[in-house]
Scaffold this motif. Structure first.
Motif, PDB file in Angstrom:
ATOM      1  N   SER A 242      26.689  -4.299  14.027  1.00  9.34           N
ATOM      2  CA  SER A 242      26.914  -5.400  14.971  1.00  9.34           C
ATOM      3  C   SER A 242      25.809  -5.454  16.023  1.00  9.34           C
ATOM      4  N   ALA A 243      25.346  -4.288  16.465  1.00 11.69           N
ATOM      5  CA  ALA A 243      24.250  -4.261  17.439  1.00 11.69           C
ATOM      6  C   ALA A 243      22.978  -4.840  16.836  1.00 11.69           C
ATOM      7  N   THR A 244      22.738  -4.549  15.568  1.00  9.03           N
ATOM      8  CA  THR A 244      21.566  -5.109  14.882  1.00  9.03           C
ATOM      9  C   THR A 244      21.695  -6.625  14.758  1.00  9.03           C
ATOM     10  N   ASP A 245      22.894  -7.105  14.480  1.00 11.95           N
ATOM     11  CA  ASP A 245      23.123  -8.553  14.424  1.00 11.95           C
ATOM     12  C   ASP A 245      22.783  -9.200  15.764  1.00 11.95           C
ATOM     13  N   ARG A 246      23.188  -8.551  16.851  1.00 14.18           N
ATOM     14  CA  ARG A 246      22.899  -9.103  18.180  1.00 14.18           C
ATOM     15  C   ARG A 246      21.396  -9.154  18.431  1.00 14.18           C
ATOM     16  N   ILE A 247      20.699  -8.116  18.018  1.00 10.73           N
ATOM     17  CA  ILE A 247      19.247  -8.105  18.199  1.00 10.73           C
ATOM     18  C   ILE A 247      18.602  -9.226  17.398  1.00 10.73           C
ATOM     19  N   ALA A 248      19.039  -9.409  16.144  1.00  8.82           N
ATOM     20  CA  ALA A 248      18.475 -10.467  15.310  1.00  8.82           C
ATOM     21  C   ALA A 248      18.710 -11.831  15.941  1.00  8.82           C
ATOM     22  N   ALA A 249      19.928 -12.063  16.418  1.00 10.32           N
ATOM     23  CA  ALA A 249      20.225 -13.351  17.052  1.00 10.32           C
ATOM     24  C   ALA A 249      19.387 -13.543  18.312  1.00 10.32           C
TER      25      ALA A 249
END
Length: 299
Positions: free
Chosen positions: A261-268
């Motif tokens: 989920s943290a990686t998703d936030r970074i990508a967004a």
């Protein structure tokens, strides 16, 4: 086994095509690449080499006709996603990529079972050594100490530099620049802060990876020992492949989900902070692959 065959999914195709101008060229090399990987990891004899080649060729023909059109449609949808992109949207893309594994697992199970029935104990031992060697390589790449810190790493830690964080920042930067092109100074600084604050999941990923490898080795040794009927071997392999994404320890699985989920936030965050030129570059790259996949599927 999943690590070999997932090379024909979108994620690994993207990694494979770094530096390639055309997805068509990269896709055409997959049978050779997979055969070479099996040969290197297992030391195939002549009969096994022919079995692997024939099965991989057939698998690619199926994949080209059945799966590539879906990949092309997915890439077109991602490229057309309007800004701003939410974390939930990125998580949905990740989930869709994960679902792409199931049809491959089901289609490949008979092929891997056929090979497993021919393996000798010394070949499985060779695979175990290859797993260990690659794990050591990944530990170094990720900044994880294999047997304590090296003198250089220990010196950097003494100066307040965390090798794990340093390696994570570099990995995230390389991924971002592969899609977006060069990041400006402000973007690099923001990415470094986000990567440094990312949950330290590398040790958990490695533990999960090693657990999957132990299951693969146990499966292969069991088939080599029992020499079951082909349909029984196929059922064992199919079950293992379909369960490949499942975690083991619940606490570890929770930590890995948090990291994802943290990686998703970074990508967004990166996508929403991209310049118009960077957004165009991302879209052009995805649409180029979608076009290439559509052409390959039509052959």
């Amino acid at each position: 086994m999943r690590s070999w065959l997932s090379r024909v999914t979108i994620v690994t195709l993207v990694l494979l095509l770094v530096g390639c101008s055309s997805a068509q060229f990269g896709y055409s090399t997959l049978p050779w690449l997979l055969t070479w990987r099996f040969e290197r990891d297992l030391g195939l004899d002549e009969d096994q080499r022919w079995l692997v080649k024939e099965r991989i060729d057939a698998l690619q023909r199926w994949h080209r006709a059945s799966e590539l059109p879906r990949y092309a449609e997915f890439l077109r949808r991602v490229a057309a996603e309007p800004a701003p992109v939410s974390e939930t949207t990125v998580a949905g893309w990740r989930a869709e990529l994960a679902r792409a594994w199931e049809p491959i697992a089901r289609r490949a199970a008979p092929d891997l079972a056929a090979l497993a029935l021919t393996l000798r104990p010394e070949q499985i031992d060779r695979l175990a050594r290859r797993f260990a060697e690659r794990n050591d390589e990944l530990r170094r790449e990720w900044g994880l100490p294999a047997n304590g810190l090296s003198p250089v790493a220990a010196s950097r830690v003494a100066k307040g530099v965390d090798p794990l964080v340093e390696a994570r920042i570099e990995r995230f930067r390389e991924r971002a620049e592969f899609f977006m092109g060069s990041l400006d100074e402000k973007q690099r600084a923001a990415l470094a802060r986000l990567a440094a604050a990312h949950p330290a999941s590398e040790a958990d990923w490695m533990a999960e990876r090693e657990a999957r490898q132990r299951k693969v080795l146990a499966l292969l040794r069991g088939i080599a020992r029992d020499r079951p009927a082909p349909e029984v071997a196929e059922a064992r392999v199919r079950e293992a492949l379909l369960a490949a994404w499942e975690g083991g320890d619940p606490a570890t699985a929770d930590r890995l989900a948090e990291a994802a989920s943290a990686t998703d936030r970074i990508a967004a965050t990166l996508l929403n902070g991209a310049s118009p030129g960077q957004r165009a570059r991302v879209a052009d790259r995805l649409l180029g692959w979608a076009q290439d996949f559509a052409v390959i599927a039509g052959r």
